[in-house]
Design a protein around this motif. Sequence first.
Motif, PDB file in Angstrom:
ATOM      1  N   UNK B 141      -3.959  -2.021  -1.605  1.00 55.18           N
ATOM      2  CA  UNK B 141      -4.074  -0.763  -2.338  1.00 55.18           C
ATOM      3  C   UNK B 141      -5.528  -0.489  -2.654  1.00 55.18           C
ATOM      4  N   UNK B 142      -5.904   0.777  -2.728  1.00 52.53           N
ATOM      5  CA  UNK B 142      -7.284   1.128  -3.055  1.00 52.53           C
ATOM      6  C   UNK B 142      -7.258   2.188  -4.150  1.00 52.53           C
ATOM      7  N   UNK B 143      -8.126   2.009  -5.146  1.00 50.66           N
ATOM      8  CA  UNK B 143      -8.141   2.968  -6.261  1.00 50.66           C
ATOM      9  C   UNK B 143      -9.497   2.887  -6.954  1.00 50.66           C
ATOM     10  N   UNK B 144      -9.652   3.696  -8.003  1.00 50.28           N
ATOM     11  CA  UNK B 144     -10.922   3.726  -8.733  1.00 50.28           C
ATOM     12  C   UNK B 144     -11.123   2.499  -9.613  1.00 50.28           C
ATOM     13  N   UNK B 145     -10.036   1.901 -10.039  1.00 48.64           N
ATOM     14  CA  UNK B 145     -10.157   0.766 -10.954  1.00 48.64           C
ATOM     15  C   UNK B 145      -9.404  -0.417 -10.372  1.00 48.64           C
ATOM     16  N   UNK B 146      -9.829  -1.616 -10.718  1.00 48.50           N
ATOM     17  CA  UNK B 146      -9.114  -2.780 -10.211  1.00 48.50           C
ATOM     18  C   UNK B 146      -7.644  -2.767 -10.625  1.00 48.50           C
ATOM     19  N   UNK B 147      -7.383  -2.285 -11.860  1.00 47.45           N
ATOM     20  CA  UNK B 147      -6.003  -2.279 -12.359  1.00 47.45           C
ATOM     21  C   UNK B 147      -5.127  -1.374 -11.515  1.00 47.45           C
ATOM     22  N   UNK B 148      -5.609  -0.183 -11.202  1.00 45.06           N
ATOM     23  CA  UNK B 148      -4.800   0.761 -10.430  1.00 45.06           C
ATOM     24  C   UNK B 148      -4.603   0.248  -9.010  1.00 45.06           C
ATOM     25  N   UNK B 149      -5.657  -0.354  -8.435  1.00 46.81           N
ATOM     26  CA  UNK B 149      -5.522  -0.900  -7.082  1.00 46.81           C
ATOM     27  C   UNK B 149      -4.487  -2.020  -7.071  1.00 46.81           C
ATOM     28  N   UNK B 150      -4.536  -2.829  -8.122  1.00 46.97           N
ATOM     29  CA  UNK B 150      -3.572  -3.939  -8.234  1.00 46.97           C
ATOM     30  C   UNK B 150      -2.155  -3.376  -8.267  1.00 46.97           C
ATOM     31  N   UNK B 151      -1.975  -2.311  -9.083  1.00 54.66           N
ATOM     32  CA  UNK B 151      -0.643  -1.736  -9.261  1.00 54.66           C
ATOM     33  C   UNK B 151      -0.142  -1.125  -7.961  1.00 54.66           C
ATOM     34  N   UNK B 152      -1.017  -0.406  -7.266  1.00 51.22           N
ATOM     35  CA  UNK B 152      -0.536   0.279  -6.070  1.00 51.22           C
ATOM     36  C   UNK B 152      -0.278  -0.721  -4.934  1.00 51.22           C
ATOM     37  N   UNK B 153      -1.023  -1.828  -4.914  1.00 51.51           N
ATOM     38  CA  UNK B 153      -0.786  -2.836  -3.878  1.00 51.51           C
ATOM     39  C   UNK B 153       0.589  -3.475  -4.077  1.00 51.51           C
ATOM     40  N   UNK B 154       0.983  -3.672  -5.325  1.00 53.86           N
ATOM     41  CA  UNK B 154       2.214  -4.418  -5.564  1.00 53.86           C
ATOM     42  C   UNK B 154       3.427  -3.524  -5.776  1.00 53.86           C
ATOM     43  N   UNK B 155       3.214  -2.317  -6.364  1.00 54.99           N
ATOM     44  CA  UNK B 155       4.373  -1.500  -6.714  1.00 54.99           C
ATOM     45  C   UNK B 155       4.377  -0.150  -6.017  1.00 54.99           C
ATOM     46  N   UNK B 156       3.295   0.210  -5.355  1.00 54.82           N
ATOM     47  CA  UNK B 156       3.286   1.488  -4.644  1.00 54.82           C
ATOM     48  C   UNK B 156       3.999   1.367  -3.307  1.00 54.82           C
ATOM     49  N   UNK B 157       4.101   2.445  -2.578  1.00 53.18           N
ATOM     50  CA  UNK B 157       4.736   2.356  -1.263  1.00 53.18           C
ATOM     51  C   UNK B 157       3.683   1.930  -0.253  1.00 53.18           C
ATOM     52  N   UNK B 158       4.143   1.166   0.733  1.00 56.59           N
ATOM     53  CA  UNK B 158       3.208   0.645   1.718  1.00 56.59           C
ATOM     54  C   UNK B 158       2.601   1.769   2.556  1.00 56.59           C
ATOM     55  N   UNK B 159       3.278   2.907   2.609  1.00 57.38           N
ATOM     56  CA  UNK B 159       2.793   4.007   3.435  1.00 57.38           C
ATOM     57  C   UNK B 159       1.644   4.751   2.760  1.00 57.38           C
ATOM     58  N   UNK B 160       1.560   4.672   1.420  1.00 60.96           N
ATOM     59  CA  UNK B 160       0.495   5.402   0.716  1.00 60.96           C
ATOM     60  C   UNK B 160      -0.316   4.453  -0.150  1.00 60.96           C
ATOM     61  N   UNK B 161      -1.173   3.656   0.468  1.00 61.63           N
ATOM     62  CA  UNK B 161      -1.919   2.667  -0.329  1.00 61.63           C
ATOM     63  C   UNK B 161      -3.127   3.254  -1.040  1.00 61.63           C
TER      64      UNK B 161
END
Lengths: 243, 501
Positions: B141-161
């Motif tokens: 996952x990629x995001x502006x903050x480490x926390x958001x990247x962490x969240x999207x890597x683990x709980x987001x959909x694999x199609x929209x990282x």
Amino acid sequence: MPTQKADIIAQLQRDILLLQGLRPTLNNAAVDVGLGPIREAFPDGVFPTGAVHEFISRAAEPAAATAGFISSLAGGLMQGGGVGVWISISRTIFPPALKSFGIAPEQIIFVDVHSDREALWVMEEALKCEGLAVVIGEIKEVSFTNSRRLQLAIEQSRVTGFIHRYQPRQLNTTTCVSRWEIMPVASEQEDLLPGVGFPRWQVALLRIRGGKPGTWQIEWSAGKFQPVDKRIPSLPQPIRKIG
Amino acid sequence: MRRRFVSIWYCQLLTDWWIRRQPELRGQPFVLAAPDHGRMIITAASQAAQQQGISAGMSVADARALVATLQVFDNIPGSAVKLLTALGHWCIRYTPVSAIDPPDGLMLDVSGCAHLWGGEVPYLRDIFTRLKKFGYTIRIGIADSPGAAWAVARYGSAAAPVIPPGEQLAALLPFPPDALRLEPAILEKLRKLGLYQISSFIDMPRSALRRRFGNSLLLRLDQALNVEDEIIHPLQPPEAFREWLPSLEPIRTATGIGIALKQLLDLLCERLAKEGKGLRTVVFKCYRIDGEVSEISIGTNRPSHQPVHLFRLFEEKIPQIAPALGIELFVLEALKVEDTLPSQDVLWKRSTGLEDTIIAELLDRITNKMGADTVRRYLPDQHHWPERSIRITTNLQEKTDIGWRTDRPRPIRLLPQPELVEVAAPIPDYPPMLFIYQGKVHRIKKADGPERIEREWWLEAGEHRDYYTLEDEEGRRYWIFRLGHYDPDTPARWFIHGFFA
């Protein structure tokens, strides 16, 4: 005046010894290698440390006896955790046996080389190293120049060196402080018990700088040299007078 | 500058690594287990095992009941962090700031890196496909903050990282509160209150949240929304111990090479001394103007950072360098570096035994000239067989717990190979009367023995030896043995093995 003359001669002899690189050791610094009666043969009655001693052996059995005698001398010099270097070309020394001659075998560093040339180089380097207690080299041929180099190396470091020459082609002059020949002698058990007794050697000091050469029989038992009782007849071994 | 973070989640970190090591495990149900209070507890389960209902935290016995063919391996403690560190170092190819995120993730600060791969999507695809090729199942996952990247890597959909810049709030809303990296106690409380999504509590007054759940929930929330900065601890790639020295004019003389070497050694040793390390193996490379490389190397017996000593070791080898038309670049590289032992200055000079540095330096000089196998030191070994009763040690400091045995006579000279001798031994198991060695007859006067030494059958097959200590009429002492038992039908084989002093 006769007394004055004797004094002058004694002083001159001491000066010559100094010039020859044999420095008198202070009494408290002298290492007692426990040679017993042989000590009287040395200058001032002290075994010369910080010098090179030469040992000659002509067969495998005397070579073993020589190795035993050298290691018992080295054991005295290595007391208190000193380190020794044992240089040989085809080594047959069995380290566990050194323990019975007062050496901790793990304190000996064995250097196995291929030729006399290499052995002499290692010996010279080792003799320059002040951290060592004793350097033993099993070298067949040592020329006068080689022995001179070893002597010069020692004059700085004061390490004691032993050269064991096994079956040398010729006994040339060297600058070594002494020349020894050790022969095994039949051992004797106390109270006529059967079996082989303690190692017993005939020690021939063929040459000693500033001392009196001689021949003794000694036994290595209970971790020290014991003079052999006079009533045991010495063997008719021809002692070659050399040097 | 807007910062961007990539979080990599290794879904099956340890089991993927096991499959990498043992490819035949692919698709097999297997688990890693560690003992805990007398039970074996599963610490990681392979994908095949998970599909059959096995998860981390179960006991191995329960898992075996589910899958009879389950393979169990021992969990190696600390392997996850070690593995992540290695992967983190590998990820330095993507960004200079790479940090491990235990227990099973990596956090990369990729600000200003993604455009080099043509944008964030190709960048993430590259990371994904390369790690996939290694055999790791990852979510990213990629995001502006480490926390958001962490969240999207683990709980987001694999199609929209990718969470586009500034949109982390909208992206986080549907995620469960677990995506905020909260403590289990807070998560439990949230779940009890029916707050299953971040959206259900994010609009609550901050004071109310702080009162009920403590400061950490707010902190995590702020970190995820990029309100609060989060510090990550990047891995420091180990810097190689290497020094360079280019020369203005091509150097052709030994003196010139020596000066270059001395300068390089000084630089390297200064750095080593600062870090408390010493050299074991060093290579000195000379790049010639005709494109050839001439190199010499030295090794030491114990770590050293003494330029004078190291130079002396090199000095012997400088003549081996062929400068040809000249050398334009010198490189000194330490191939093996070890921690040095803290040295203590002595108040007065006395023999310090094997710990003495000058002895180590002497041995270095000898081994560099003669070869590493010239210098040997022996320690006792627990074997009775004479040839095996000692072992070689290369370490000067090594000590032994077993003492040297002195209860049995051992010859001072031991032949490398026992030599066959002819023996006259009329009485079985008695010492011989005479033996012939090298054409010479030795009549035995005194004898000790036999000392039977059995061959160690678990090491080699063969017959035992019965050793006798013999003394002949001239007082020469030998160590002689008979191989095997006395047998009247076959002549016994006797060997001489050593000479006593």
